[in-house]
Design a protein around this motif. Structure first.
Motif, mmCIF file in Angstrom:
data_model
loop_
_atom_site.group_PDB
_atom_site.id
_atom_site.type_symbol
_atom_site.label_atom_id
_atom_site.label_comp_id
_atom_site.label_asym_id
_atom_site.label_seq_id
_atom_site.Cartn_x
_atom_site.Cartn_y
_atom_site.Cartn_z
ATOM 1 N N PHE A 133 9.510 8.698 -6.240
ATOM 2 C CA PHE A 133 8.527 9.228 -7.143
ATOM 3 C C PHE A 133 8.178 8.008 -7.948
ATOM 4 O O PHE A 133 9.212 7.378 -8.440
ATOM 5 N N VAL A 134 6.968 7.763 -8.765
ATOM 6 C CA VAL A 134 6.680 6.923 -9.824
ATOM 7 C C VAL A 134 6.248 7.671 -10.914
ATOM 8 O O VAL A 134 5.430 8.625 -10.950
ATOM 9 N N LEU A 135 6.480 6.974 -12.149
ATOM 10 C CA LEU A 135 6.083 7.663 -13.266
ATOM 11 C C LEU A 135 4.653 7.485 -13.433
ATOM 12 O O LEU A 135 3.896 8.177 -14.071
ATOM 13 N N ARG A 136 4.041 6.215 -13.010
ATOM 14 C CA ARG A 136 2.820 5.999 -13.208
ATOM 15 C C ARG A 136 2.437 4.853 -12.178
ATOM 16 O O ARG A 136 3.195 3.756 -11.901
ATOM 17 N N ARG A 137 0.915 4.858 -11.876
ATOM 18 C CA ARG A 137 0.594 3.767 -10.947
ATOM 19 C C ARG A 137 -1.068 4.067 -10.839
ATOM 20 O O ARG A 137 -1.344 4.878 -11.172
ATOM 21 N N PRO A 138 -1.804 2.721 -10.599
ATOM 22 C CA PRO A 138 -3.094 2.784 -10.342
ATOM 23 C C PRO A 138 -3.331 3.351 -9.159
ATOM 24 O O PRO A 138 -2.410 3.391 -8.116
ATOM 25 N N GLU A 189 20.198 9.436 -0.214
ATOM 26 C CA GLU A 189 20.162 10.746 -0.026
ATOM 27 C C GLU A 189 19.725 11.533 -1.212
ATOM 28 O O GLU A 189 19.750 13.005 -1.101
ATOM 29 N N ARG A 190 19.332 10.906 -2.394
ATOM 30 C CA ARG A 190 18.730 11.736 -3.399
ATOM 31 C C ARG A 190 17.106 11.536 -3.531
ATOM 32 O O ARG A 190 16.618 10.714 -2.955
ATOM 33 N N GLU A 191 16.900 12.137 -4.590
ATOM 34 C CA GLU A 191 15.293 11.987 -4.802
ATOM 35 C C GLU A 191 15.280 11.061 -6.106
ATOM 36 O O GLU A 191 16.230 11.126 -7.003
ATOM 37 N N ILE A 192 14.576 9.920 -5.934
ATOM 38 C CA ILE A 192 14.446 8.616 -7.085
ATOM 39 C C ILE A 192 13.212 8.676 -7.644
ATOM 40 O O ILE A 192 12.259 9.091 -7.243
ATOM 41 N N VAL A 193 13.467 8.330 -8.992
ATOM 42 C CA VAL A 193 12.278 8.001 -9.944
ATOM 43 C C VAL A 193 12.294 6.797 -10.376
ATOM 44 O O VAL A 193 13.259 6.291 -10.929
ATOM 45 N N VAL A 194 11.093 5.932 -9.960
ATOM 46 C CA VAL A 194 11.153 4.512 -10.690
ATOM 47 C C VAL A 194 9.856 4.579 -11.663
ATOM 48 O O VAL A 194 8.919 5.340 -11.665
ATOM 49 N N GLU A 195 9.812 3.254 -12.470
ATOM 50 C CA GLU A 195 8.804 3.327 -13.530
ATOM 51 C C GLU A 195 7.419 3.106 -12.978
ATOM 52 O O GLU A 195 6.475 3.859 -13.285
ATOM 53 N N SER A 196 7.296 2.373 -11.618
ATOM 54 C CA SER A 196 6.057 2.171 -10.978
ATOM 55 C C SER A 196 6.254 1.693 -9.848
ATOM 56 O O SER A 196 7.283 0.954 -9.512
ATOM 57 N N PRO A 197 5.077 1.394 -8.801
ATOM 58 C CA PRO A 197 5.226 0.746 -7.597
ATOM 59 C C PRO A 197 5.769 -0.459 -7.969
ATOM 60 O O PRO A 197 6.439 -1.424 -7.093
ATOM 61 N N PHE A 198 5.016 -1.239 -8.988
ATOM 62 C CA PHE A 198 5.417 -2.758 -9.238
ATOM 63 C C PHE A 198 6.680 -3.104 -9.270
ATOM 64 O O PHE A 198 7.222 -4.354 -9.071
ATOM 65 N N HIS A 199 7.503 -2.141 -9.771
ATOM 66 C CA HIS A 199 9.060 -2.387 -10.002
ATOM 67 C C HIS A 199 9.836 -2.400 -8.678
ATOM 68 O O HIS A 199 10.893 -2.951 -8.675
ATOM 69 N N CYS A 233 0.943 -1.322 -0.088
ATOM 70 C CA CYS A 233 0.058 0.069 -0.005
ATOM 71 C C CYS A 233 0.750 1.178 0.037
ATOM 72 O O CYS A 233 0.741 2.185 -0.646
ATOM 73 N N LYS A 234 1.974 1.172 0.613
ATOM 74 C CA LYS A 234 2.848 2.470 0.761
ATOM 75 C C LYS A 234 3.585 2.667 -0.507
ATOM 76 O O LYS A 234 3.562 3.758 -0.990
ATOM 77 N N ALA A 235 3.876 1.400 -1.510
ATOM 78 C CA ALA A 235 4.394 1.686 -2.613
ATOM 79 C C ALA A 235 3.342 2.198 -3.680
ATOM 80 O O ALA A 235 3.744 3.026 -4.604
ATOM 81 N N LEU A 236 2.087 1.725 -3.317
ATOM 82 C CA LEU A 236 1.101 2.218 -4.427
ATOM 83 C C LEU A 236 0.490 3.778 -4.011
ATOM 84 O O LEU A 236 -0.350 4.040 -4.654
ATOM 85 N N ALA A 237 1.096 4.338 -3.011
ATOM 86 C CA ALA A 237 0.838 5.723 -2.734
ATOM 87 C C ALA A 237 1.932 6.530 -2.904
ATOM 88 O O ALA A 237 1.737 7.804 -2.626
ATOM 89 N N LEU A 238 2.795 6.010 -3.544
ATOM 90 C CA LEU A 238 3.875 7.027 -3.954
ATOM 91 C C LEU A 238 3.541 8.022 -4.744
ATOM 92 O O LEU A 238 2.915 7.776 -5.595
ATOM 93 N N PRO A 239 4.150 9.144 -4.662
ATOM 94 C CA PRO A 239 3.537 10.359 -5.517
ATOM 95 C C PRO A 239 4.236 10.260 -6.773
ATOM 96 O O PRO A 239 5.347 9.535 -7.102
ATOM 97 N N LYS A 240 3.368 10.541 -7.662
ATOM 98 C CA LYS A 240 3.998 10.915 -9.262
ATOM 99 C C LYS A 240 5.080 11.745 -9.539
ATOM 100 O O LYS A 240 4.828 12.886 -9.025
ATOM 101 N N GLY A 241 5.837 11.813 -10.488
ATOM 102 C CA GLY A 241 6.787 12.556 -10.569
ATOM 103 C C GLY A 241 7.936 12.444 -11.821
ATOM 104 O O GLY A 241 7.780 11.171 -12.145
ATOM 105 N N GLU A 242 8.134 13.254 -12.444
ATOM 106 C CA GLU A 242 9.086 12.963 -13.754
ATOM 107 C C GLU A 242 10.517 12.812 -13.138
ATOM 108 O O GLU A 242 11.124 13.428 -12.100
ATOM 109 N N ALA A 243 11.419 12.491 -14.022
ATOM 110 C CA ALA A 243 12.872 12.402 -13.797
ATOM 111 C C ALA A 243 13.546 13.804 -13.614
ATOM 112 O O ALA A 243 13.901 13.853 -12.428
ATOM 113 N N GLU A 244 13.596 14.625 -14.345
ATOM 114 C CA GLU A 244 14.131 16.056 -14.223
ATOM 115 C C GLU A 244 15.446 15.879 -13.585
ATOM 116 O O GLU A 244 16.373 15.121 -14.327
ATOM 117 N N ASP A 245 15.609 16.335 -12.416
ATOM 118 C CA ASP A 245 16.750 16.585 -11.873
ATOM 119 C C ASP A 245 17.000 15.156 -10.877
ATOM 120 O O ASP A 245 18.036 15.098 -9.997
#
Length: 302
Positions: free
Chosen positions: A230-235, A200-210, A170-182
């Motif tokens: 952050f995730v690029l997409r999630r349900p 120590e950095r901000e991370i972006v992954v494809e989805s919670p399932f990854h 549930c925690k993974a499925l609630a991660l905020p959406k965000g783009e890679a950017e910096d």
């Protein structure tokens, strides 16, 4: 077309029961298509030998499955078209139900194949696509709009373990959406050591399932609480469903037994803040959520 996945954490956690309840709820609100990530349709569990529930479809529903398993269906299916999507059971076809009954489902087994199924279905204009799947084939669920998590005693009789796993998912499925950017972008399945490396950095992954492909959910939950991800997409997670029944091994074979999951439900509601439902006893609660979220969203879109 809105899509909804039913995601089971193990065999016999009740996802087919949930899927059938969703079909009953959405029936009457518009055309429905249904498929599975992988194969769902055995008569008996191949380990326990216990009977398995079947997906039940009504007249008019679209079914995406393989013609290699259609003969097992008690529903009358009419082939509308064949696709180029290959599975271990042969290519997938689009069928329409002419008379109600049970149906085995073989569906797209990858993210690209699920996207192709969604594209093919556009010409039949269903309002809702329902997708059945399990923890060992969950990555394609990154491309559905809503998801229901089905867990229970078949996964574990250790309530602490069930709670921890459900909290991590549930925690993974609630991660905020965000783009890679910096931010640091990590593609594909994510190992825990990568989360430690970039904590120590901000991370972006494809989805919670990854993130959920790991086996150590306790460490994953700890990292989800201290690493900015952050995730690029999630349900959107609609609810967690609990199945208290599990196959108990006896000298003479397996039999169905149950445990009281009342305390687990209470803790999930308090700590995860998502609706938690025993579908066999509280189907009406599931219907209220579907009517509010899924049917309500469709009405808003149109």
């Amino acid at each position: 077309m809105l899509s909804l996945g039913v995601f089971g954490t193990a065999k016999n956690t009740g996802k087919t029961t949930v899927l059938n309840a969703v079909l009953r709820c959405l029936w009457g609100f518009g055309s429905i298509a249904v498929t599975s990530i992988g194969f769902d349709g055995e008569d008996l569990d191949h380990i326990t030998g216990l009977p398995k529930p079947k997906v039940v479809v009504d007249e008019g529903i679209l079914v995406v499955t393989s013609k290699e398993v259609v003969w097992r269906s008690t529903a009358k299916l009419v082939l509308l078209s064949e696709t180029r999507i290959e599975t271990t059971f042969g290519p997938l076809g689009i069928y329409r139900v002419k008379s109600s009954g049970r149906v085995p489902l073989v569906g797209p087994n990858s993210s690209d194949a699920l996207l192709e199924v969604k594209d093919v279905l556009k010409s039949y204009d269903p309002k809702f696509l329902l997708v059945d799947g399990a923890i060992n084939r969950m990555v394609p669920f990154q491309h559905v709009d809503y998801i229901i998590l089905a867990t229970g005693a078949s996964r574990s009789r250790d309530l602490k373990e069930l709670l921890l796993e459900a909290k991590a998912i549930c925690k993974a499925l609630a991660l905020p959406k965000g783009e890679a950017e910096d931010r640091v972008f990590l593609s594909g399945p994510i190992e825990l050591k990568l989360l430690e490396k970039y904590k120590e950095r901000e991370i972006v992954v494809e989805s919670p399932f990854h993130l959920l492909l790991v086996s150590d959910y306790e460490t994953l939950f700890e990292l989800l609480n201290k690493v900015k991800i952050f995730v690029l997409r999630r349900p959107e997670l609609l609810c967690v469903t609990l199945n208290p029944y599990y196959p108990e091994k006896r000298v003479e074979g397996f039999r169905l037994a149950m445990v009281d999951l009342g305390s687990l439900k209470k803790l999930l509601i308090e700590e995860v803040h998502v609706p938690c439902i025993d579908v066999l006893r509280e189907e009406d609660e599931l219907f209220k959520i579907l009517e509010s979220k899924v049917i309500g969203k469709w009405a808003f879109m149109t």
